[in-house]
Design a protein around this motif. Structure first.
Motif, PDB file in Angstrom:
ATOM      1  N   ARG A 140       0.846  -1.198   0.000  1.00 35.66           N
ATOM      2  CA  ARG A 140       0.000   0.000   0.000  1.00 35.66           C
ATOM      3  C   ARG A 140       0.887   1.256   0.000  1.00 35.66           C
ATOM      4  NH1 ARG A 140      -2.672  -1.259   4.241  1.00 35.66           N
ATOM      5  NH2 ARG A 140      -4.256  -2.425   3.151  1.00 35.66           N
ATOM      6  N   ASP A 141       1.950   1.238   0.798  1.00 38.30           N
ATOM      7  CA  ASP A 141       2.872   2.367   0.835  1.00 38.30           C
ATOM      8  C   ASP A 141       3.558   2.561  -0.521  1.00 38.30           C
ATOM      9  OD1 ASP A 141       2.248   2.764   3.496  1.00 38.30           O
ATOM     10  OD2 ASP A 141       4.063   1.777   4.259  1.00 38.30           O
ATOM     11  N   ASP A 142       3.948   1.454  -1.139  1.00 46.01           N
ATOM     12  CA  ASP A 142       4.584   1.542  -2.457  1.00 46.01           C
ATOM     13  C   ASP A 142       3.641   2.145  -3.491  1.00 46.01           C
ATOM     14  OD1 ASP A 142       6.857   0.396  -1.394  1.00 46.01           O
ATOM     15  OD2 ASP A 142       6.458  -1.608  -2.214  1.00 46.01           O
ATOM     16  N   VAL A 143       2.381   1.772  -3.442  1.00 42.84           N
ATOM     17  CA  VAL A 143       1.391   2.313  -4.386  1.00 42.84           C
ATOM     18  C   VAL A 143       1.206   3.807  -4.147  1.00 42.84           C
ATOM     19  CG1 VAL A 143      -1.043   2.253  -5.065  1.00 42.84           C
ATOM     20  CG2 VAL A 143       0.222   0.116  -4.783  1.00 42.84           C
ATOM     21  N   PHE A 144       1.114   4.235  -2.896  1.00 45.95           N
ATOM     22  CA  PHE A 144       0.959   5.661  -2.606  1.00 45.95           C
ATOM     23  C   PHE A 144       2.166   6.469  -3.085  1.00 45.95           C
ATOM     24  CE2 PHE A 144      -2.270   4.610   0.773  1.00 45.95           C
ATOM     25  CZ  PHE A 144      -3.304   5.275   0.154  1.00 45.95           C
ATOM     26  N   GLN A 145       3.341   5.869  -3.064  1.00 47.19           N
ATOM     27  CA  GLN A 145       4.531   6.570  -3.541  1.00 47.19           C
ATOM     28  C   GLN A 145       4.487   6.807  -5.050  1.00 47.19           C
ATOM     29  OE1 GLN A 145       8.070   4.602  -2.177  1.00 47.19           O
ATOM     30  NE2 GLN A 145       7.536   4.868  -0.027  1.00 47.19           N
ATOM     31  N   LEU A 146       3.671   6.052  -5.750  1.00 44.54           N
ATOM     32  CA  LEU A 146       3.531   6.234  -7.198  1.00 44.54           C
ATOM     33  C   LEU A 146       2.623   7.406  -7.549  1.00 44.54           C
ATOM     34  CD1 LEU A 146       3.035   2.508  -8.266  1.00 44.54           C
ATOM     35  CD2 LEU A 146       5.135   3.872  -8.459  1.00 44.54           C
ATOM     36  N   GLU A 147       1.907   7.892  -6.556  1.00 44.18           N
ATOM     37  CA  GLU A 147       0.943   8.961  -6.806  1.00 44.18           C
ATOM     38  C   GLU A 147       1.660  10.206  -7.319  1.00 44.18           C
ATOM     39  OE1 GLU A 147      -2.882  10.874  -4.479  1.00 44.18           O
ATOM     40  OE2 GLU A 147      -1.258   9.989  -3.316  1.00 44.18           O
ATOM     41  N   GLN A 148       1.077  10.803  -8.337  1.00 42.51           N
ATOM     42  CA  GLN A 148       1.620  12.026  -8.940  1.00 42.51           C
ATOM     43  C   GLN A 148       0.945  13.236  -8.291  1.00 42.51           C
ATOM     44  OE1 GLN A 148       4.057  12.100 -11.416  1.00 42.51           O
ATOM     45  NE2 GLN A 148       4.194   9.915 -10.905  1.00 42.51           N
ATOM     46  N   PRO A 149       1.694  14.321  -8.134  1.00 43.60           N
ATOM     47  CA  PRO A 149       1.107  15.510  -7.523  1.00 43.60           C
ATOM     48  C   PRO A 149       0.052  16.146  -8.435  1.00 43.60           C
ATOM     49  CG  PRO A 149       3.366  15.947  -8.218  1.00 43.60           C
ATOM     50  CD  PRO A 149       3.102  14.494  -8.462  1.00 43.60           C
ATOM     51  N   THR A 150      -1.031  16.581  -7.850  1.00 43.22           N
ATOM     52  CA  THR A 150      -2.092  17.308  -8.557  1.00 43.22           C
ATOM     53  C   THR A 150      -2.592  18.416  -7.653  1.00 43.22           C
ATOM     54  OG1 THR A 150      -3.887  15.951  -7.686  1.00 43.22           O
ATOM     55  CG2 THR A 150      -2.856  15.178  -9.716  1.00 43.22           C
ATOM     56  N   ARG A 151      -3.472  19.236  -8.185  1.00 46.05           N
ATOM     57  CA  ARG A 151      -4.052  20.322  -7.385  1.00 46.05           C
ATOM     58  C   ARG A 151      -5.204  19.773  -6.544  1.00 46.05           C
ATOM     59  NH1 ARG A 151      -3.993  25.957 -10.550  1.00 46.05           N
ATOM     60  NH2 ARG A 151      -1.869  25.782 -11.355  1.00 46.05           N
ATOM     61  N   HIS A 152      -5.678  18.636  -6.903  1.00 43.35           N
ATOM     62  CA  HIS A 152      -6.805  18.050  -6.192  1.00 43.35           C
ATOM     63  C   HIS A 152      -6.314  17.441  -4.869  1.00 43.35           C
ATOM     64  CE1 HIS A 152      -9.700  15.263  -4.780  1.00 43.35           C
ATOM     65  NE2 HIS A 152     -10.330  15.036  -5.903  1.00 43.35           N
ATOM     66  N   LEU A 153      -6.986  17.781  -3.804  1.00 45.58           N
ATOM     67  CA  LEU A 153      -6.664  17.193  -2.505  1.00 45.58           C
ATOM     68  C   LEU A 153      -7.664  16.090  -2.209  1.00 45.58           C
ATOM     69  CD1 LEU A 153      -6.014  20.448  -0.456  1.00 45.58           C
ATOM     70  CD2 LEU A 153      -4.331  18.961  -1.557  1.00 45.58           C
ATOM     71  N   ARG A 154      -7.234  15.064  -1.623  1.00 45.33           N
ATOM     72  CA  ARG A 154      -8.141  13.973  -1.253  1.00 45.33           C
ATOM     73  C   ARG A 154      -8.925  14.320  -0.028  1.00 45.33           C
ATOM     74  NH1 ARG A 154      -5.291   8.325  -1.225  1.00 45.33           N
ATOM     75  NH2 ARG A 154      -3.308   9.144  -1.701  1.00 45.33           N
TER      76      ARG A 154
END
Length: 84
Positions: A70-84
């Motif tokens: 799960r941590d590895d997948v989150f590290q793949l996330e690209q920055p965007t202006r949208h906040l979760r």
């Protein structure tokens, strides 16, 4: 749950281990039949405890691996202006 069973070779190996334990630790000789009866008693009465401990250990390992994945997948996330 299906009963825990062992092959003839596994049974012979465990019987040998029991005989060796009795000889080394208790200074007693135990025949093959009593050793096999003792092995079967522990298998039937105590085997589930050991089996369950193995399952708990496997569940813990899988949980840790899933957290790491799960941590590895989150590290793949690209920055965007949208906040979760």
């Amino acid at each position: 749950m299906k009963p825990i069973t062992f092959s003839r070779e596994e049974t012979k190996a465990m019987v040998g281990e029991i005989q060796e334990y009795f000889r080394d630790e208790l200074d007693q000789d135990i025949g093959s039949l009593p050793a096999e009866m003792l092995m079967r008693f522990f298998s039937e009465k105590m085997g589930a405890y050991f089996y369950n401990r193995g399952l708990y250990d496997a569940q813990d390992l899988i949980g840790k691996r899933m957290d790491s994945l799960r941590d590895d997948v989150f590290q793949l996330e690209q920055p965007t202006r949208h906040l979760r």
